[in-house]
Write a protein that holds these residues in place. Structure first.
Motif, PDB file in Angstrom:
ATOM      1  N   PHE A 186     -11.933  -8.264   0.836  1.00 54.31           N
ATOM      2  CA  PHE A 186     -12.634  -7.268   1.627  1.00 54.31           C
ATOM      3  C   PHE A 186     -13.317  -7.925   2.826  1.00 54.31           C
ATOM      4  O   PHE A 186     -13.690  -9.092   2.782  1.00 54.31           O
ATOM      5  N   GLY A 187     -13.500  -7.125   3.874  1.00 55.87           N
ATOM      6  CA  GLY A 187     -14.328  -7.533   4.999  1.00 55.87           C
ATOM      7  C   GLY A 187     -15.641  -6.785   4.955  1.00 55.87           C
ATOM      8  O   GLY A 187     -15.958  -6.086   3.987  1.00 55.87           O
ATOM      9  N   THR A 188     -16.431  -6.919   6.027  1.00 57.41           N
ATOM     10  CA  THR A 188     -17.732  -6.243   6.043  1.00 57.41           C
ATOM     11  C   THR A 188     -17.605  -4.739   6.231  1.00 57.41           C
ATOM     12  O   THR A 188     -18.600  -4.023   6.182  1.00 57.41           O
ATOM     13  N   ASN A 189     -16.378  -4.260   6.430  1.00 54.09           N
ATOM     14  CA  ASN A 189     -16.189  -2.813   6.591  1.00 54.09           C
ATOM     15  C   ASN A 189     -15.747  -2.141   5.295  1.00 54.09           C
ATOM     16  O   ASN A 189     -15.103  -1.110   5.303  1.00 54.09           O
ATOM     17  N   MET A 190     -16.132  -2.738   4.151  1.00 55.04           N
ATOM     18  CA  MET A 190     -15.805  -2.137   2.861  1.00 55.04           C
ATOM     19  C   MET A 190     -16.393  -0.733   2.742  1.00 55.04           C
ATOM     20  O   MET A 190     -17.537  -0.494   3.109  1.00 55.04           O
ATOM     21  N   THR A 191     -15.613   0.206   2.244  1.00 52.05           N
ATOM     22  CA  THR A 191     -16.080   1.566   2.001  1.00 52.05           C
ATOM     23  C   THR A 191     -15.642   2.004   0.612  1.00 52.05           C
ATOM     24  O   THR A 191     -14.758   1.407   0.007  1.00 52.05           O
ATOM     25  N   ALA A 192     -16.275   3.061   0.137  1.00 49.29           N
ATOM     26  CA  ALA A 192     -15.911   3.569  -1.201  1.00 49.29           C
ATOM     27  C   ALA A 192     -14.704   4.475  -1.118  1.00 49.29           C
ATOM     28  O   ALA A 192     -14.506   5.198  -0.145  1.00 49.29           O
ATOM     29  N   GLY A 193     -13.853   4.410  -2.147  1.00 52.00           N
ATOM     30  CA  GLY A 193     -12.656   5.237  -2.172  1.00 52.00           C
ATOM     31  C   GLY A 193     -11.622   4.649  -3.102  1.00 52.00           C
ATOM     32  O   GLY A 193     -11.890   3.734  -3.879  1.00 52.00           O
ATOM     33  N   ASP A 194     -10.402   5.173  -3.044  1.00 52.24           N
ATOM     34  CA  ASP A 194      -9.291   4.748  -3.905  1.00 52.24           C
ATOM     35  C   ASP A 194      -8.154   4.227  -3.034  1.00 52.24           C
ATOM     36  O   ASP A 194      -7.542   5.001  -2.291  1.00 52.24           O
ATOM     37  N   SER A 195      -7.870   2.937  -3.118  1.00 53.70           N
ATOM     38  CA  SER A 195      -6.715   2.371  -2.427  1.00 53.70           C
ATOM     39  C   SER A 195      -5.575   2.267  -3.423  1.00 53.70           C
ATOM     40  O   SER A 195      -5.700   1.614  -4.459  1.00 53.70           O
ATOM     41  N   GLN A 196      -4.472   2.910  -3.110  1.00 55.72           N
ATOM     42  CA  GLN A 196      -3.326   2.939  -4.016  1.00 55.72           C
ATOM     43  C   GLN A 196      -2.223   2.038  -3.489  1.00 55.72           C
ATOM     44  O   GLN A 196      -2.001   1.961  -2.281  1.00 55.72           O
ATOM     45  N   PHE A 197      -1.561   1.358  -4.414  1.00 55.84           N
ATOM     46  CA  PHE A 197      -0.500   0.443  -4.014  1.00 55.84           C
ATOM     47  C   PHE A 197       0.560   0.384  -5.104  1.00 55.84           C
ATOM     48  O   PHE A 197       0.321   0.740  -6.264  1.00 55.84           O
ATOM     49  N   THR A 198       1.729  -0.039  -4.677  1.00 59.92           N
ATOM     50  CA  THR A 198       2.856  -0.196  -5.601  1.00 59.92           C
ATOM     51  C   THR A 198       3.063  -1.669  -5.901  1.00 59.92           C
ATOM     52  O   THR A 198       3.067  -2.509  -4.990  1.00 59.92           O
TER      53      THR A 198
ATOM     54  N   PHE B 220       0.837  -1.198   0.000  1.00 62.04           N
ATOM     55  CA  PHE B 220       0.000   0.000   0.000  1.00 62.04           C
ATOM     56  C   PHE B 220       0.874   1.251   0.000  1.00 62.04           C
ATOM     57  O   PHE B 220       1.882   1.331   0.698  1.00 62.04           O
ATOM     58  N   SER B 221       0.432   2.245  -0.791  1.00 64.67           N
ATOM     59  CA  SER B 221       1.144   3.520  -0.815  1.00 64.67           C
ATOM     60  C   SER B 221       0.290   4.655  -0.265  1.00 64.67           C
ATOM     61  O   SER B 221       0.693   5.812  -0.285  1.00 64.67           O
ATOM     62  N   ASN B 222      -0.941   4.311   0.203  1.00 64.38           N
ATOM     63  CA  ASN B 222      -1.760   5.319   0.892  1.00 64.38           C
ATOM     64  C   ASN B 222      -2.478   4.652   2.052  1.00 64.38           C
ATOM     65  O   ASN B 222      -2.106   3.560   2.487  1.00 64.38           O
ATOM     66  N   ALA B 223      -3.525   5.250   2.563  1.00 63.71           N
ATOM     67  CA  ALA B 223      -4.144   4.790   3.802  1.00 63.71           C
ATOM     68  C   ALA B 223      -5.186   3.687   3.613  1.00 63.71           C
ATOM     69  O   ALA B 223      -5.902   3.365   4.558  1.00 63.71           O
ATOM     70  N   ASN B 224      -5.301   3.141   2.395  1.00 59.24           N
ATOM     71  CA  ASN B 224      -6.224   2.035   2.139  1.00 59.24           C
ATOM     72  C   ASN B 224      -7.667   2.393   2.497  1.00 59.24           C
ATOM     73  O   ASN B 224      -8.305   1.737   3.332  1.00 59.24           O
ATOM     74  N   PRO B 225      -8.224   3.439   1.883  1.00 54.94           N
ATOM     75  CA  PRO B 225      -9.571   3.878   2.246  1.00 54.94           C
ATOM     76  C   PRO B 225     -10.686   2.897   1.894  1.00 54.94           C
ATOM     77  O   PRO B 225     -11.792   3.018   2.435  1.00 54.94           O
ATOM     78  N   THR B 226     -10.441   1.941   0.985  1.00 58.42           N
ATOM     79  CA  THR B 226     -11.488   0.961   0.670  1.00 58.42           C
ATOM     80  C   THR B 226     -11.533  -0.148   1.711  1.00 58.42           C
ATOM     81  O   THR B 226     -12.412  -1.000   1.672  1.00 58.42           O
TER      82      THR B 226
END
Length: 475
Positions: free
Chosen positions: A329-341, A146-152
């Motif tokens: 994903f778990g049951t806490n899936m949310t909308a957003g952009d998860s960025q990774f390298t 992950f390169s960000n906070a994993n919002p999804t």
């Protein structure tokens, strides 16, 4: 009559020369076995056959490459077979240690064997190699981070299922407002006929650290109270998560006329059950999954560009496969952009005669850390049970890697068969262009040889013609 220009002799000589050139070519073809010995023999045929030759030689080398690739995979798979055996032994020991007939000293003795097996697994992961290339130490893997906070709220970093993906920065997007919970009754039981028995709505599910997948609702200890009008039923209700762990149990009235929601488990792992949907003892199973629109993007140096279209997908045990990635994903899936390298160190096997005709093979690191068993112990009942669970997951992980390698090996065996057939047919076509038909060439040689002898005789006769002038000079 002329003596300065013996036209008949010149004509005979020209035909003799032509016949001699033809015989020379016949002899060259017969002695070499080739119809084309130089470009002048067949310019177009030479160009075509040389192209075919490059393909033929490339196919032959690709066949050897594929065989080498199979040997490499068999080496890796052989090492994983031993890791598999050790994991099975460790699980057996963990099951043994979970039994409270063992004393503290017994469990310490079991732990010593487990520790040695862990050391050997790490040793195999570090030392297994083919042609000095390390295979199981992660140097042939496709890694993501992950390169960000994993919002999804992915539970783990994305797993790459397409080892041909290029290294770079990627983004997984869960489209805003598209997430919905999907419930499915997979096993009716306990009188449950509807998924409404799980009363937790989307928001409540997302507040919990629960896994997506199949939940079991087990109803036991039915008690009927006839002293009330109407009679009431009570039961013990226990809920098990997709991994088979109990979230908790609770006694409650069941089969009421109106909704009666109880909470089983404790936050952040809690689920709401409507007991009015339960009427009998037994087990009901319900799958909880999410549906949403997903897309995968890759950074082109300026911005993230789509490499897949937006697609509505329903998870399977919390997993989706999209754009060459496997996302959990778990049951806490949310909308957003998860960025990774993504760092691709997969092995590339050249299995064709031309550019980019290759297959990518990635072998993940198989150390105890990556398998999640580096800190397991069996020194008490709870730890031993936890070790059983972790070893089961490690065994599943090794099985998946071995299965992938085995499937790829089967693929390469079919590739080899195809290369051999293609090589055979191309060689046949190239032979028709390049090789001499010996029977035809011998026929041509015989004809030209006779013509050559005839031309020699006629040249001798033509050279005698000017001598007729002498008869005129003698008169």
């Amino acid at each position: 009559m002329r003596i300065n220009h013996n036209i008949q002799a010149l004509n005979a000589y020209r035909n003799l020369y032509t016949n001699q050139m033809s015989i020379s070519k016949n002899l060259e073809k017969l002695s070499s076995g080739m119809r084309i010995n130089r470009a002048a023999d067949d310019a177009a045929g030479l160009a075509i056959s040389e192209k075919m030759r490059s393909q033929i030689r490339g196919l032959k080398q690709a066949e050897r490459n594929s065989m080498d690739g199979i040997s490499l995979m068999q080496t890796a798979e052989g090492a994983m077979t031993e890791v598999h055996s050790m994991l099975q032994r460790m699980r057996e020991l963990a099951v043994q240690a979970a039994n409270d007939t063992n004393t503290k000293e017994d469990r310490e003795a079991i732990q010593k064997e487990i520790d040695q097996l862990k050391l050997e697994i790490d040793s195999i992961a570090a030392k297994t190699e083919f042609n000095t290339r390390k295979l199981l130490d992660g140097s042939s893997a496709v890694d993501t981070q992950f390169s960000n906070a994993n919002p999804t709220n992915l539970l783990t970093v994305p797993t790459v299922v397409d080892p041909a993906m290029e290294s770079g920065d990627y983004q997984v997007t869960v489209e805003m407002g598209t997430i919905s919970a999907v419930k499915k009754l997979t096993q009716p039981g306990a009188g449950v006929k509807s998924t409404d028995v799980i009363a937790s709505d989307l928001t409540e599910l997302q507040d919990q650290e629960l896994k997506l997948g199949e939940y079991s609702i087990v109803v036991t200890d039915i008690v009927v109270d006839d002293s009330t009008i109407p009679a009431t039923k009570s039961a013990t209700i226990e809920v098990f998560d997709p991994d088979g762990f109990s979230l908790g149990k609770k006694a409650s009235q069941i089969a009421q006329a109106s909704s009666n929601v109880i909470q089983i488990g404790t936050a952040p792992k809690m689920i709401e059950i409507d007991t009015s949907q339960i009427s009998l003892a037994g087990t009901a199973k319900i799958k909880i999954e999410y549906e949403a629109e997903f897309s995968v993007k890759r950074h082109d140096g300026t911005t993230y560009q789509d490499i897949t279209f937006k697609k509505k997908i329903t998870t399977e045990n919390g997993v989706i496969k999209h754009g060459g990635l496997e996302l959990l994903f778990g049951t806490n899936m949310t909308a957003g952009d998860s960025q990774f390298t993504l760092t691709n160190k997969a092995l590339s096997f050249q299995i064709g005669a031309n550019t980019n005709q290759n297959v990518m093979i990635d072998v993940p690191q198989l150390s105890t850390v990556k398998l999640g068993i580096d800190e397991i112990n069996v020194l008490d009942h709870e730890s031993a049970n936890d070790a059983i669970f972790k070893l089961e997951k490690a065994i599943t992980q090794i099985s998946a890697v071995r299965s992938k390698l085995g499937a790829t090996q089967n693929r390469l065996e079919h590739t080899i068969n195809n290369l051999q057939v293609t090589h055979e047919n191309l060689s046949s076509a190239e032979s028709r262009i390049r090789d001499a038909d010996m029977a035809l060439e011998m026929t041509e040689f015989t004809k030209n040889n006779i013509l050559n002898q005839s031309a020699q005789a006629m040249l001798a006769q033509a050279n005698q013609l000017p001598q007729g002038v002498l008869q005129l000079l003698q008169s």
